[in-house]
Design an enzyme around this catalytic site. Structure first.
Site, short mmCIF file in Angstrom:
data_model
loop_
_atom_site.label_atom_id
_atom_site.label_comp_id
_atom_site.label_asym_id
_atom_site.label_seq_id
_atom_site.Cartn_x
_atom_site.Cartn_y
_atom_site.Cartn_z
N ARG A 1 0.64 -1.30 -0.09
CA ARG A 1 0.05 0.00 -0.05
C ARG A 1 0.81 1.31 0.16
O ARG A 1 0.43 2.36 -0.43
CB ARG A 1 -0.92 -0.12 1.06
CG ARG A 1 -1.91 1.13 1.29
CD ARG A 1 -2.74 1.44 2.39
NE ARG A 1 -2.04 1.82 3.39
CZ ARG A 1 -1.86 1.22 4.47
NH1 ARG A 1 -2.03 0.22 4.88
NH2 ARG A 1 -0.99 1.90 5.49
N TYR B 1 -14.10 20.46 -14.59
CA TYR B 1 -14.92 18.99 -14.64
C TYR B 1 -15.81 19.06 -13.49
O TYR B 1 -15.55 19.46 -12.18
CB TYR B 1 -13.66 18.18 -14.15
CG TYR B 1 -14.00 16.79 -14.25
CD1 TYR B 1 -14.63 16.21 -15.36
CD2 TYR B 1 -14.00 16.04 -13.12
CE1 TYR B 1 -15.11 14.83 -15.51
CE2 TYR B 1 -14.40 14.83 -13.01
CZ TYR B 1 -14.86 14.09 -14.26
OH TYR B 1 -15.60 12.61 -14.11
N ASP C 1 -5.37 21.46 -13.04
CA ASP C 1 -5.88 20.08 -13.81
C ASP C 1 -5.51 20.11 -15.16
O ASP C 1 -6.15 20.97 -16.11
CB ASP C 1 -7.43 20.15 -13.62
CG ASP C 1 -8.04 18.65 -14.08
OD1 ASP C 1 -7.30 18.09 -15.08
OD2 ASP C 1 -9.21 18.00 -13.51
N LYS D 1 -7.75 9.45 -19.84
CA LYS D 1 -7.92 10.09 -20.97
C LYS D 1 -6.88 9.58 -21.91
O LYS D 1 -6.46 8.66 -22.04
CB LYS D 1 -8.30 11.43 -20.85
CG LYS D 1 -9.25 11.97 -19.56
CD LYS D 1 -10.80 11.50 -19.73
CE LYS D 1 -11.80 11.62 -18.65
NZ LYS D 1 -11.50 12.71 -17.91
C1 LIG Z 1 -12.05 12.73 -16.54
C2 LIG Z 1 -11.58 14.07 -15.76
C3 LIG Z 1 -11.32 14.01 -14.25
C4 LIG Z 1 -11.72 12.91 -13.67
O1 LIG Z 1 -10.73 11.81 -13.96
P1 LIG Z 1 -11.38 10.34 -13.55
O2 LIG Z 1 -10.24 9.44 -14.03
O3 LIG Z 1 -12.85 9.90 -14.25
O4 LIG Z 1 -11.82 10.11 -12.01
C5 LIG Z 1 -10.76 15.11 -13.71
N1 LIG Z 1 -10.63 16.22 -14.53
C6 LIG Z 1 -10.89 16.35 -15.56
C7 LIG Z 1 -10.76 17.64 -16.33
C8 LIG Z 1 -11.52 15.27 -16.30
O5 LIG Z 1 -11.79 15.45 -17.83
#
Ligand SMILES: *Cc1c(COP(=O)(O)O)cnc(C)c1O
Length: 367
Positions: A49, A101, A170, A195
């Site tokens: 962990r 988001y 982000d 993504k």
């Molecule tokens: C998809 C996304 C997230 C969250 O990611 P997950 O892997 O689905 O938890 C956060 N910020 C942005 C800009 C996103 O497009």
């Protein structure tokens, strides 16, 4: 060695064993426990962990791309929470985008607000001039998902730092090959590697990166104490996907620019956002702070029926949430109810298909 990742120059190779018979590609390391004798203080890999060699391998690559040190998480949201929760205390002020988001915003406005954190939201396009007095943390997302607005990372960082706030970016939509927020002044970066970084629509993953070792330690400690850990198999898949990010991003962004130019001129399109178009409101800023304009388009059709027709009639373009995968996908973002976007708005994620095939698919669907 080049800072950019290329198929021939994967950054980790320099550290890997090159003896005859050594496996050329890394394998995932599955271990909940490791041999550990005597005093465990300061020893590598005490427990599954706490640390894992597959995490370390991926983190080394990601850290190099980000220009800092990276910490792997099991999702983008897990990474976002690790860049928020341990850095905020009751009474602190968090400034965040009104159009970013939606799950991040919902987390802040429900959980963090419930713990006594004050949350104010500002549209991304106004973030550069937003009031930061008294803020503890300024969260930005540029280009924003789904509206694809931009804010000036360096200008936000300068003003936020003057106010004594931390800046977290982000960077999911841009990827570190499209934009490096740490180099522009952000203290931390978060990314949903589900993504484009993984890029194959088969893993949910995320990471935090930071320049300051103390911030890295906070994120790592948060991961250990909350048990918010990625699996070795997913980690290995992301590492494998990352190897081709450079070539995928190049193909996808080139196709995105072509499609953006074609769609903008289409009579059934009312408005279109793509930072790479020279008449996009954020184009000048995009040229300054981005090295790739990316693969996401915000398409506002003349009405909802046209948006639906586009989603239903295109055959190569699949209706799905998420983005950044090999397949082109699109979504009527209003269907979730979390974003302030029109029902006529479609977020289009351009994939790896030949651009001529995508263009004919689009033309036919709209004819
Ligand atoms: C998809 C996304 C997230 C969250 O990611 P997950 O892997 O689905 O938890 C956060 N910020 C942005 C800009 C996103 O497009």
């Amino acid at each position: 060695m080049s800072d950019r990742l290329s198929p021939g120059g994967v950054v980790l190779d320099a550290d890997r064993q090159t003896a005859d018979g050594a496996p050329f590609a890394p394998s995932p390391v599955f271990a909940s426990t490791y041999h550990l004798t005597g005093d465990p203080t300061g020893r590598p890999f005490p427990y599954g962990r706490t640390d894992n060699p597959s995490w370390r391998a991926l983190e080394a690559t990601l850290g190099r791309l980000e220009g800092g040190e990276a910490v792997a998480f099991p999702s983008g949201m897990a990474a976002s929470v690790a860049a928020l929760a341990p850095f905020l205390h009751p009474g602190d002020l968090l400034v965040m985008p009104a159009d970013g988001y939606f799950a991040t915003r919902r987390y802040a406005e429900s959980v963090l607000a419930g713990w006594g954190v004050r949350v104010i939201t500002v549209p991304t396009s106004e973030m550069t001039a937003a009031p930061f007095a008294g803020a503890r943390l300024v969260w930005i997302e540029t280009p924003s998902n789904p509206g694809l607005d931009l804010c000036d990372i360096a200008a936000v960082a300068e003003r936020a730092h003057a106010a004594g706030a931390l800046v977290v970016a982000d960077n999911t939509t841009a990827t570190p090959l499209g934009q490096r927020p740490l180099g522009l002044g952000a203290d931390l970066v978060v990314s949903a590697d589900s993504k484009a970084i993984n890029g194959h629509s088969d893993v949910v993953f995320g990471h935090v990166a930071a320049r300051d070792a103390a911030h890295v330690e906070v994120a790592r400690d948060w991961r250990n104490l909350t048990g918010s850990i990625p699996g070795p198999m997913e980690t290995w898949l992301v590492q494998r996907g990352l190897m081709t990010l450079d070539v995928r991003l190049e193909r996808m962004s080139t196709s995105a620019l072509t499609i953006a130019g074609r769609l903008r001129a289409h009579p059934l399109v009312r408005a279109l956002r793509y930072p790479g178009l020279d008449d996009d409101p954020a184009h000048a800023l995009a040229r300054r702070q981005m090295t790739s304009f990316g693969f996401l388009l915000g398409v506002d059709f003349v009405d909802e029926a046209t948006a639906r027709r586009f989603l239903e009639r295109t055959r190569l373009i699949k209706e799905a949430t998420s983005f950044g995968g090999a397949h082109t996908s699109a979504e009527q973002r209003s269907r979730w109810g979390g974003d302030a976007v029109m029902p006529s708005f479609v977020r289009l994620s351009v994939g790896l298909e030949p651009v001529d095939d995508l263009l004919s698919d689009i033309e036919e669907a709209l004819s």
